[in-house]
Design a protein around this motif. Sequence first.
Motif, PDB file in Angstrom:
ATOM      1  N   VAL A 148      -6.809  -0.460  -2.575  1.00 51.91           N
ATOM      2  CA  VAL A 148      -8.195  -0.095  -2.266  1.00 51.91           C
ATOM      3  C   VAL A 148      -8.509   1.349  -2.644  1.00 51.91           C
ATOM      4  O   VAL A 148      -9.649   1.657  -3.028  1.00 51.91           O
ATOM      5  CB  VAL A 148      -8.501  -0.334  -0.769  1.00 51.91           C
ATOM      6  N   HIS A 149      -7.537   2.239  -2.570  1.00 50.73           N
ATOM      7  CA  HIS A 149      -7.801   3.638  -2.887  1.00 50.73           C
ATOM      8  C   HIS A 149      -7.780   3.890  -4.392  1.00 50.73           C
ATOM      9  O   HIS A 149      -8.609   4.637  -4.913  1.00 50.73           O
ATOM     10  CB  HIS A 149      -6.804   4.532  -2.162  1.00 50.73           C
ATOM     11  N   THR A 150      -6.853   3.256  -5.090  1.00 56.54           N
ATOM     12  CA  THR A 150      -6.823   3.377  -6.548  1.00 56.54           C
ATOM     13  C   THR A 150      -8.117   2.866  -7.162  1.00 56.54           C
ATOM     14  O   THR A 150      -8.648   3.456  -8.113  1.00 56.54           O
ATOM     15  CB  THR A 150      -5.626   2.600  -7.120  1.00 56.54           C
ATOM     16  N   LEU A 151      -8.636   1.768  -6.621  1.00 59.68           N
ATOM     17  CA  LEU A 151      -9.851   1.151  -7.173  1.00 59.68           C
ATOM     18  C   LEU A 151     -11.127   1.779  -6.639  1.00 59.68           C
ATOM     19  O   LEU A 151     -12.201   1.576  -7.202  1.00 59.68           O
ATOM     20  CB  LEU A 151      -9.846  -0.348  -6.876  1.00 59.68           C
ATOM     21  N   GLY A 152     -11.030   2.505  -5.531  1.00 61.76           N
ATOM     22  CA  GLY A 152     -12.213   3.146  -4.976  1.00 61.76           C
ATOM     23  C   GLY A 152     -13.191   2.184  -4.331  1.00 61.76           C
ATOM     24  O   GLY A 152     -14.400   2.430  -4.341  1.00 61.76           O
ATOM     25  N   VAL A 153     -12.676   1.092  -3.750  1.00 61.34           N
ATOM     26  CA  VAL A 153     -13.551   0.110  -3.105  1.00 61.34           C
ATOM     27  C   VAL A 153     -13.669   0.410  -1.612  1.00 61.34           C
ATOM     28  O   VAL A 153     -12.742   0.923  -0.988  1.00 61.34           O
ATOM     29  CB  VAL A 153     -13.038  -1.326  -3.326  1.00 61.34           C
ATOM     30  N   ASP A 154     -14.813   0.054  -1.047  1.00 59.07           N
ATOM     31  CA  ASP A 154     -15.091   0.306   0.361  1.00 59.07           C
ATOM     32  C   ASP A 154     -14.991  -0.943   1.221  1.00 59.07           C
ATOM     33  O   ASP A 154     -14.682  -0.864   2.409  1.00 59.07           O
ATOM     34  CB  ASP A 154     -16.492   0.900   0.513  1.00 59.07           C
ATOM     35  N   LEU A 155     -15.286  -2.092   0.638  1.00 60.42           N
ATOM     36  CA  LEU A 155     -15.216  -3.371   1.341  1.00 60.42           C
ATOM     37  C   LEU A 155     -14.591  -4.399   0.403  1.00 60.42           C
ATOM     38  O   LEU A 155     -14.943  -4.459  -0.783  1.00 60.42           O
ATOM     39  CB  LEU A 155     -16.603  -3.855   1.770  1.00 60.42           C
ATOM     40  N   VAL A 156     -13.662  -5.212   0.931  1.00 58.79           N
ATOM     41  CA  VAL A 156     -12.946  -6.189   0.111  1.00 58.79           C
ATOM     42  C   VAL A 156     -12.884  -7.518   0.852  1.00 58.79           C
ATOM     43  O   VAL A 156     -12.422  -7.582   1.991  1.00 58.79           O
ATOM     44  CB  VAL A 156     -11.506  -5.728  -0.199  1.00 58.79           C
ATOM     45  N   SER A 157     -13.338  -8.584   0.192  1.00 66.35           N
ATOM     46  CA  SER A 157     -13.230  -9.937   0.736  1.00 66.35           C
ATOM     47  C   SER A 157     -12.039 -10.645   0.097  1.00 66.35           C
ATOM     48  O   SER A 157     -11.867 -10.585  -1.120  1.00 66.35           O
ATOM     49  CB  SER A 157     -14.506 -10.736   0.437  1.00 66.35           C
ATOM     50  N   PHE A 158     -11.246 -11.333   0.922  1.00 63.87           N
ATOM     51  CA  PHE A 158     -10.133 -12.112   0.369  1.00 63.87           C
ATOM     52  C   PHE A 158      -9.758 -13.227   1.329  1.00 63.87           C
ATOM     53  O   PHE A 158     -10.108 -13.191   2.506  1.00 63.87           O
ATOM     54  CB  PHE A 158      -8.934 -11.239   0.003  1.00 63.87           C
ATOM     55  N   SER A 159      -9.052 -14.242   0.806  1.00 67.13           N
ATOM     56  CA  SER A 159      -8.749 -15.467   1.553  1.00 67.13           C
ATOM     57  C   SER A 159      -7.286 -15.839   1.440  1.00 67.13           C
ATOM     58  O   SER A 159      -6.617 -15.514   0.453  1.00 67.13           O
ATOM     59  CB  SER A 159      -9.585 -16.642   1.027  1.00 67.13           C
ATOM     60  N   ALA A 160      -6.815 -16.603   2.426  1.00 67.91           N
ATOM     61  CA  ALA A 160      -5.416 -17.050   2.436  1.00 67.91           C
ATOM     62  C   ALA A 160      -5.172 -18.212   1.485  1.00 67.91           C
ATOM     63  O   ALA A 160      -4.123 -18.291   0.837  1.00 67.91           O
ATOM     64  CB  ALA A 160      -5.006 -17.449   3.853  1.00 67.91           C
ATOM     65  N   HIS A 161      -6.119 -19.142   1.393  1.00 64.08           N
ATOM     66  CA  HIS A 161      -5.820 -20.384   0.677  1.00 64.08           C
ATOM     67  C   HIS A 161      -5.784 -20.214  -0.831  1.00 64.08           C
ATOM     68  O   HIS A 161      -5.394 -21.136  -1.552  1.00 64.08           O
ATOM     69  CB  HIS A 161      -6.811 -21.480   1.072  1.00 64.08           C
ATOM     70  N   LYS A 162      -6.156 -19.041  -1.341  1.00 66.80           N
ATOM     71  CA  LYS A 162      -6.021 -18.771  -2.778  1.00 66.80           C
ATOM     72  C   LYS A 162      -4.629 -18.283  -3.137  1.00 66.80           C
ATOM     73  O   LYS A 162      -4.292 -18.170  -4.318  1.00 66.80           O
ATOM     74  CB  LYS A 162      -7.041 -17.706  -3.210  1.00 66.80           C
ATOM     75  N   ILE A 163      -3.813 -17.961  -2.127  1.00 64.26           N
ATOM     76  CA  ILE A 163      -2.489 -17.374  -2.375  1.00 64.26           C
ATOM     77  C   ILE A 163      -1.397 -18.148  -1.646  1.00 64.26           C
ATOM     78  O   ILE A 163      -0.457 -17.568  -1.118  1.00 64.26           O
ATOM     79  CB  ILE A 163      -2.470 -15.878  -1.975  1.00 64.26           C
ATOM     80  N   TYR A 164      -1.533 -19.483  -1.596  1.00 63.79           N
ATOM     81  CA  TYR A 164      -0.530 -20.371  -1.007  1.00 63.79           C
ATOM     82  C   TYR A 164      -0.444 -20.229   0.513  1.00 63.79           C
ATOM     83  O   TYR A 164       0.582 -20.505   1.119  1.00 63.79           O
ATOM     84  CB  TYR A 164       0.849 -20.148  -1.651  1.00 63.79           C
ATOM     85  N   GLY A 165      -1.564 -19.803   1.123  1.00 61.92           N
ATOM     86  CA  GLY A 165      -1.667 -19.747   2.569  1.00 61.92           C
ATOM     87  C   GLY A 165      -2.566 -20.857   3.080  1.00 61.92           C
ATOM     88  O   GLY A 165      -3.051 -21.705   2.317  1.00 61.92           O
TER      89      GLY A 165
END
Length: 319
Positions: free
Chosen positions: A193-210
């Motif tokens: 998040v700091h390298t990319l300079g993003v403030d808000l990030v959406s992500f999900s478990a089922h896209k990564i075998y969760g």
Amino acid sequence: MPPKLPIYLDHHATTPLDPRVLESMRPYLEEDFGNPASATHAYGWRAEAAVENARESLARSLGAEDPREIIFTSGSTESDNLALKGIAWGRVERGDHLVTTAIEHPAVLDTCDWLERQGRRVTRLPVDAEGRVDPDAVAAALEARTVLVSVMAANGEVGVVEPLAEIGRICRERGVLLHTDAAQAVGKIPFDVHTLGVDLVSFSAHKIYGPKGVGALYVRRCRPRIRLEPLLHGGGHEFGLRSGTLPVPLIVGFARALELCLEERESEARRLGGLRDRLFERLEKEIDGLTLSGPRRARLPGNLHVCIDGVDADQVLVA
């Protein structure tokens, strides 16, 4: 003999549950079934500890400074809604303008449509032939009353990886918040998040075998702290941003899935990238009129999207 199952080539839509993830969830599906909001007995304490351990793990995985920057949701769609609506409602005095791209997930585009009906203004930027948004176009779209830019990290259709770091630098210089739907990127490509300079990030478990049904929204808490208006009320869970009893087994599985993806990311990227390239080379030799959609290099390692002249995609899928 049992019927043969078709080959599954739809991992951008969802992934199978990793058996190691299921094992991490099992205790919280059986004996440790407590409510993490029940702070008066051991069942609640164990559930709360499991949730907070998972929160810390997910924060580390994103390079977040504070575990409290991870807000659990039902998935990226809810996270996108919380980010866009929460900023639009919470920063009315700062402005009424949002910037996004034409190729975002419907969870972002439909939310922007809804916000427009509520009186907000939205600029939707085009992308080039490979699906890439021009950072200069983002800079040109910013206004004095722009409160949020939302650009996906990677596209689940054509696999293009967007230039988030450049866009993040522009947004920081202009004092505008940057949100990214990273459901297709987290765990698959380097993401900090700091390298990319993003403030808000959406992500999900089922896209990564969760497991399905759980996701998160990263919300930066410092320099300065971001304040959102919640979508749900009733109990003040998740630091007042997302009320509702937390699904402990799903949260534990979410964290374990991302841990495994990061442990195996480089080797898996090489493996999938090699399979992708071999498949494309074979298709290119045997099918006339075939073209590659998206970029050859700046794309997700497990993505291949092609077009065949004169052929309807739906017919290919059901053949």
